[in-house]
Design a protein around this motif. Structure first.
Motif, PDB file in Angstrom:
ATOM      1  N   VAL A 157      36.223  39.454  46.488  1.00  0.00           N
ATOM      2  CA  VAL A 157      36.729  38.091  46.312  1.00  0.00           C
ATOM      3  C   VAL A 157      35.546  37.136  46.358  1.00  0.00           C
ATOM      4  O   VAL A 157      34.892  36.983  47.387  1.00  0.00           O
ATOM      5  CB  VAL A 157      37.755  37.742  47.411  1.00  0.00           C
ATOM      6  N   GLY A 158      35.232  36.521  45.218  1.00  0.00           N
ATOM      7  CA  GLY A 158      34.129  35.559  45.153  1.00  0.00           C
ATOM      8  C   GLY A 158      32.995  36.062  44.284  1.00  0.00           C
ATOM      9  O   GLY A 158      32.406  37.111  44.550  1.00  0.00           O
ATOM     10  N   GLY A 159      32.710  35.288  43.236  1.00  0.00           N
ATOM     11  CA  GLY A 159      31.628  35.659  42.310  1.00  0.00           C
ATOM     12  C   GLY A 159      30.366  34.863  42.578  1.00  0.00           C
ATOM     13  O   GLY A 159      29.701  34.395  41.651  1.00  0.00           O
ATOM     14  N   GLY A 160      30.018  34.694  43.853  1.00  0.00           N
ATOM     15  CA  GLY A 160      28.721  34.107  44.213  1.00  0.00           C
ATOM     16  C   GLY A 160      27.681  35.220  44.302  1.00  0.00           C
ATOM     17  O   GLY A 160      27.960  36.375  43.961  1.00  0.00           O
ATOM     18  N   PRO A 161      26.483  34.903  44.778  1.00  0.00           N
ATOM     19  CA  PRO A 161      25.444  35.934  44.835  1.00  0.00           C
ATOM     20  C   PRO A 161      25.811  37.125  45.719  1.00  0.00           C
ATOM     21  O   PRO A 161      25.479  38.268  45.382  1.00  0.00           O
ATOM     22  CB  PRO A 161      24.221  35.197  45.402  1.00  0.00           C
ATOM     23  N   THR A 162      26.541  36.885  46.800  1.00  0.00           N
ATOM     24  CA  THR A 162      26.916  38.002  47.690  1.00  0.00           C
ATOM     25  C   THR A 162      27.882  38.946  46.979  1.00  0.00           C
ATOM     26  O   THR A 162      27.669  40.170  46.932  1.00  0.00           O
ATOM     27  CB  THR A 162      27.572  37.459  48.980  1.00  0.00           C
ATOM     28  N   GLY A 163      28.957  38.380  46.433  1.00  0.00           N
ATOM     29  CA  GLY A 163      29.974  39.208  45.792  1.00  0.00           C
ATOM     30  C   GLY A 163      29.418  39.954  44.590  1.00  0.00           C
ATOM     31  O   GLY A 163      29.711  41.143  44.388  1.00  0.00           O
ATOM     32  N   LEU A 164      28.582  39.284  43.808  1.00  0.00           N
ATOM     33  CA  LEU A 164      28.042  39.933  42.602  1.00  0.00           C
ATOM     34  C   LEU A 164      27.055  41.038  42.969  1.00  0.00           C
ATOM     35  O   LEU A 164      27.018  42.087  42.322  1.00  0.00           O
ATOM     36  CB  LEU A 164      27.393  38.888  41.693  1.00  0.00           C
ATOM     37  N   THR A 165      26.245  40.813  44.010  1.00  0.00           N
ATOM     38  CA  THR A 165      25.308  41.867  44.432  1.00  0.00           C
ATOM     39  C   THR A 165      26.084  43.095  44.902  1.00  0.00           C
ATOM     40  O   THR A 165      25.778  44.231  44.528  1.00  0.00           O
ATOM     41  CB  THR A 165      24.410  41.356  45.590  1.00  0.00           C
ATOM     42  N   LEU A 166      27.084  42.849  45.721  1.00  0.00           N
ATOM     43  CA  LEU A 166      27.882  43.971  46.221  1.00  0.00           C
ATOM     44  C   LEU A 166      28.535  44.714  45.058  1.00  0.00           C
ATOM     45  O   LEU A 166      28.511  45.958  45.000  1.00  0.00           O
ATOM     46  CB  LEU A 166      28.955  43.452  47.194  1.00  0.00           C
ATOM     47  N   ALA A 167      29.097  43.952  44.137  1.00  0.00           N
ATOM     48  CA  ALA A 167      29.796  44.589  43.019  1.00  0.00           C
ATOM     49  C   ALA A 167      28.828  45.431  42.185  1.00  0.00           C
ATOM     50  O   ALA A 167      29.169  46.533  41.742  1.00  0.00           O
ATOM     51  CB  ALA A 167      30.469  43.518  42.174  1.00  0.00           C
ATOM     52  N   CYS A 168      27.588  44.933  41.986  1.00  0.00           N
ATOM     53  CA  CYS A 168      26.596  45.731  41.238  1.00  0.00           C
ATOM     54  C   CYS A 168      26.303  47.026  41.988  1.00  0.00           C
ATOM     55  O   CYS A 168      26.237  48.108  41.381  1.00  0.00           O
ATOM     56  CB  CYS A 168      25.286  44.956  41.091  1.00  0.00           C
ATOM     57  N   ASP A 169      26.118  46.928  43.288  1.00  0.00           N
ATOM     58  CA  ASP A 169      25.767  48.125  44.055  1.00  0.00           C
ATOM     59  C   ASP A 169      26.909  49.149  44.017  1.00  0.00           C
ATOM     60  O   ASP A 169      26.691  50.359  43.901  1.00  0.00           O
ATOM     61  CB  ASP A 169      25.427  47.724  45.501  1.00  0.00           C
ATOM     62  N   LEU A 170      28.151  48.652  44.092  1.00  0.00           N
ATOM     63  CA  LEU A 170      29.302  49.564  44.050  1.00  0.00           C
ATOM     64  C   LEU A 170      29.464  50.171  42.658  1.00  0.00           C
ATOM     65  O   LEU A 170      29.669  51.380  42.513  1.00  0.00           O
ATOM     66  CB  LEU A 170      30.575  48.808  44.432  1.00  0.00           C
ATOM     67  N   ALA A 171      29.331  49.336  41.644  1.00  0.00           N
ATOM     68  CA  ALA A 171      29.568  49.815  40.275  1.00  0.00           C
ATOM     69  C   ALA A 171      28.558  50.892  39.904  1.00  0.00           C
ATOM     70  O   ALA A 171      28.890  51.869  39.237  1.00  0.00           O
ATOM     71  CB  ALA A 171      29.509  48.644  39.294  1.00  0.00           C
ATOM     72  N   ARG A 172      27.303  50.757  40.370  1.00  0.00           N
ATOM     73  CA  ARG A 172      26.310  51.773  39.985  1.00  0.00           C
ATOM     74  C   ARG A 172      26.584  53.102  40.691  1.00  0.00           C
ATOM     75  O   ARG A 172      26.024  54.129  40.337  1.00  0.00           O
ATOM     76  CB  ARG A 172      24.886  51.288  40.266  1.00  0.00           C
ATOM     77  N   ARG A 173      27.430  53.075  41.723  1.00  0.00           N
ATOM     78  CA  ARG A 173      27.822  54.310  42.408  1.00  0.00           C
ATOM     79  C   ARG A 173      29.077  54.922  41.796  1.00  0.00           C
ATOM     80  O   ARG A 173      29.639  55.872  42.343  1.00  0.00           O
ATOM     81  CB  ARG A 173      28.124  54.021  43.889  1.00  0.00           C
ATOM     82  N   GLY A 174      29.599  54.279  40.771  1.00  0.00           N
ATOM     83  CA  GLY A 174      30.827  54.793  40.157  1.00  0.00           C
ATOM     84  C   GLY A 174      32.074  54.362  40.908  1.00  0.00           C
ATOM     85  O   GLY A 174      33.169  54.884  40.645  1.00  0.00           O
ATOM     86  N   VAL A 175      31.934  53.411  41.845  1.00  0.00           N
ATOM     87  CA  VAL A 175      33.111  52.896  42.564  1.00  0.00           C
ATOM     88  C   VAL A 175      33.802  51.887  41.651  1.00  0.00           C
ATOM     89  O   VAL A 175      33.151  50.995  41.104  1.00  0.00           O
ATOM     90  CB  VAL A 175      32.665  52.209  43.881  1.00  0.00           C
ATOM     91  N   ARG A 176      35.122  52.022  41.466  1.00  0.00           N
ATOM     92  CA  ARG A 176      35.845  51.084  40.589  1.00  0.00           C
ATOM     93  C   ARG A 176      35.916  49.722  41.283  1.00  0.00           C
ATOM     94  O   ARG A 176      36.504  49.602  42.365  1.00  0.00           O
ATOM     95  CB  ARG A 176      37.249  51.618  40.315  1.00  0.00           C
ATOM     96  N   THR A 177      35.254  48.744  40.678  1.00  0.00           N
ATOM     97  CA  THR A 177      35.038  47.466  41.360  1.00  0.00           C
ATOM     98  C   THR A 177      35.502  46.311  40.488  1.00  0.00           C
ATOM     99  O   THR A 177      35.158  46.237  39.304  1.00  0.00           O
ATOM    100  CB  THR A 177      33.519  47.293  41.625  1.00  0.00           C
ATOM    101  N   HIS A 178      36.261  45.408  41.087  1.00  0.00           N
ATOM    102  CA  HIS A 178      36.721  44.226  40.355  1.00  0.00           C
ATOM    103  C   HIS A 178      36.395  42.988  41.189  1.00  0.00           C
ATOM    104  O   HIS A 178      36.623  42.973  42.399  1.00  0.00           O
ATOM    105  CB  HIS A 178      38.237  44.327  40.121  1.00  0.00           C
TER     106      HIS A 178
END
Ligand SMILES: Cc1cc2nc3c(=O)[nH]c(=O)nc-3n(C[C@H](O)[C@H](O)[C@H](O)COP(=O)(O)OP(=O)(O)OC[C@H]3O[C@@H](n4cnc5c(N)ncnc54)[C@H](O)[C@@H]3O)c2cc1C
Length: 501
Positions: A19-40
């Motif tokens: 929840v939240g597309g600021g620098p924290t949320g986007l960094t986390l989402a990048c880290d999860l997505a590169r692990r193959g975790v389904r991230t929205h």
């Protein structure tokens, strides 16, 4: 009659809802997505928030961004910090440096802070997220959430008024200082109003000023600063305000410039973004509740002194990403997630204290060298460690009190491995996985299936000494040991044994 048959749990459409597309949320989402975790990611705004706000990227943040594959883009988008230029009565009073490099700082491939407007950092992270297969939905605001044993359900309200429910295995509130996630969980913020001066921040276009300096006008009412932003024709304006009442508008921003500098209000040709804020120092009582986590400004707020805000949010994300990845993808025990709260609350508390002190000190040129040396020593975040964490296990019989220990950021030093010389350790580590370094010894049988490098010499071997060093995906030393006796047990704690390895 209620249906006696329990409904099977609905399979969540995503693993992690951020929840939240600021620098924290986007960094986390990048880290999860590169692990193959389904991230929205859901972002309340119809687009990512504008404004240059958190413009300082500290060394440790650049290291995390390097690992996530965005450091080159950020390098190209930014610049080093220009020297400060003090003005008085329309005359230049001389240049000085806000931050002097610390000769004793841990070696880093990113030794200097880097200046990038926050909106640009967000754009770069968003593009990376989409490349990695993550998804971002703007105009989607979380309005409430409920937790069950197996998942979290979020109610999301779209900007057109449409409402929908989304479920995920985990939810991360990276929704800023007024976090709806935090409020939904009833988690209190503990801290103080701190009596710090409020400030106006704006992105402005100004005529008649060079772009080679960060300009500062000391004033009894509060200093005013104009920092040239790379990749744009804007300056970031920052002005402290005495008293509580101030209405930020393009006109009041122009009058501040006219009142505190030698420039006229007409010199401000455009006010592209502005904000007024009252600094606060406060931290959430918990960063985890069940399947929900808080990160970034949602978990801690502090004044922008020392340029730390964005940076510690990114570090929260970098700490949490791999842990969620291990639990979701490798069935690591749930207790691994508790270490996020323990490790990051301690780190945030230190940063809160530091930012408050630096904001109070201001950026006046008195004692400039001493202040600049101090800032250089404390702002880079390279020395943040997790030595007290339950995840940090140091079993070596002989280790020096001043040397690296479990919990420390691994030293990014050159080394020689059985595959040949390596420019520096983080080149070997760059990946979402754990890495075992066997220094001056052979890999043990328990290391089968692990990414392993046998280090045979160079500064890294000298610094670490002989032994086994298991490096976490966030580049901190998890386990340091003389032999492999406890390796398997440690690997099981982080999901690397018993899950097909
Ligand atoms: C004026 C100003 C100047 C600053 N200067 C600096 C600086 O020089 N250096 C520095 O390091 N930091 C600075 N900061 C702090 C820095 O901007 C923040 O620390 C940083 O933005 C925190 O990032 P975040 O992702 O945690 O939160 P945010 O950037 O606040 O992002 C949260 C996002 O969540 C979204 N959101 C909110 N509620 C919901 C919801 N219910 N559902 C969905 N989305 C939601 C918001 O729209 C927003 O996009 C400054 C901040 C301000 C305000």
């Amino acid at each position: 009659m209620p249906d006696p048959t329990p409904q099977p749990p609905q399979q969540p459409a995503v693993d992690v809802l951020v929840v939240g597309g600021g620098p924290t949320g986007l960094t986390l989402a990048c880290d999860l997505a590169r692990r193959g975790v389904r991230t929205h990611v859901i972002e309340a705004g119809d687009q990512l928030l504008p404004g240059s706000r958190g413009k300082s990227l500290q060394s440790r943040t650049l290291e995390a961004f390097d690992d996530l594959g965005v450091a080159d883009a950020l390098r190209a988008a930014g610049s080093p910090f220009p020297p400060m230029q003090t003005w008085r009565d329309g005359e230049r009073q001389g240049e000085w440096q806000l931050i002097l490099p610390d000769p004793e700082a841990p070696v880093s491939r990113h030794p200097r802070p880097w200046l990038v407007p926050q909106w640009r950092t967000q754009d770069i992270l968003r593009d990376r997220l989409l490349d990695l297969g993550g998804t971002l939905e703007c105009g989607a605001r979380l309005t409430s959430l409920t937790q069950a044993a197996t998942h979290v359900t979020a109610e999301v309200t779209h900007s057109d008024g449409d409402r929908r429910r989304m479920s995920a295995l985990y939810l991360v509130g990276a929704d800023g200082s007024h976090s709806t996630v935090r409020e939904s969980l009833g988690i209190a913020m503990k801290g103080e109003e701190s009596g710090l001066r409020s400030a106006v921040v704006a992105d402005v276009r100004v005529e008649g000023l060079d772009r080679d300096h960060w300009h500062i006008w000391p004033d009894p009412a509060g200093e005013l600063l104009l920092c040239p932003l790379p990749g744009a024709s804007d300056f970031q304006l920052n002005a402290k305000i005495t008293g509580e009442e101030f209405t930020a508008t393009p006109e009041t921003v122009r009058s501040l410039v006219a009142g505190r500098t030698h420039l006229t209000s007409d010199a401000v040709t455009e006010v592209r973004w502005f904000s007024f804020y009252r600094p606060r120092t406060a931290m959430a009582e918990r960063f985890r509740q069940g399947r929900v986590f808080l990160a970034g400004d949602a978990a801690h707020v502090h004044p922008p002194g020392g340029g730390q805000g964005l940076n510690i949010g990114v570090q929260d994300a970098y700490n949490l990403g791999w842990k969620l990845g291990q639990v979701i993808g490798c069935r690591a025990p749930d207790t691994l997630l508790d270490s996020y709260d323990a490790e990051r609350r301690a780190a945030a508390a230190d940063t809160l204290d530091l930012s408050t002190r630096l904001y109070r000190a201001g950026r006046e040129p008195q004692d400039a060298d001493e202040q600049a040396r101090y800032r250089g020593r404390v702002c880079h975040l390279l020395s943040v460690h997790y030595r007290d964490s339950e995840l940090s296990t140091d079993l070596r019989e002989r280790r020096s009190a001043t040397g690296h220990q479990a919990g420390d950021r691994a030293p990014d030093l050159p080394c020689v491995t059985t595959e040949g010389p390596c420019g520096s350790l983080f080149d070997l580590l760059r990946s979402p996985d754990f890495t075992l370094l066997t220094v001056n010894c052979a890999p043990p049988p328990e290391a089968a299936g692990l990414r392993t490098h046998q280090v045979t010499g160079g500064p890294l071997a000298q610094e670490l000494g002989t032994g086994l060093f298991l490096i976490r995906p966030d580049q901190h030393i998890g386990l340091a040991a003389d032999n492999s006796e406890h390796l398997s047990r440690y690997l099981a704690r982080v999901g690397l044994r018993g899950a097909g390895m």
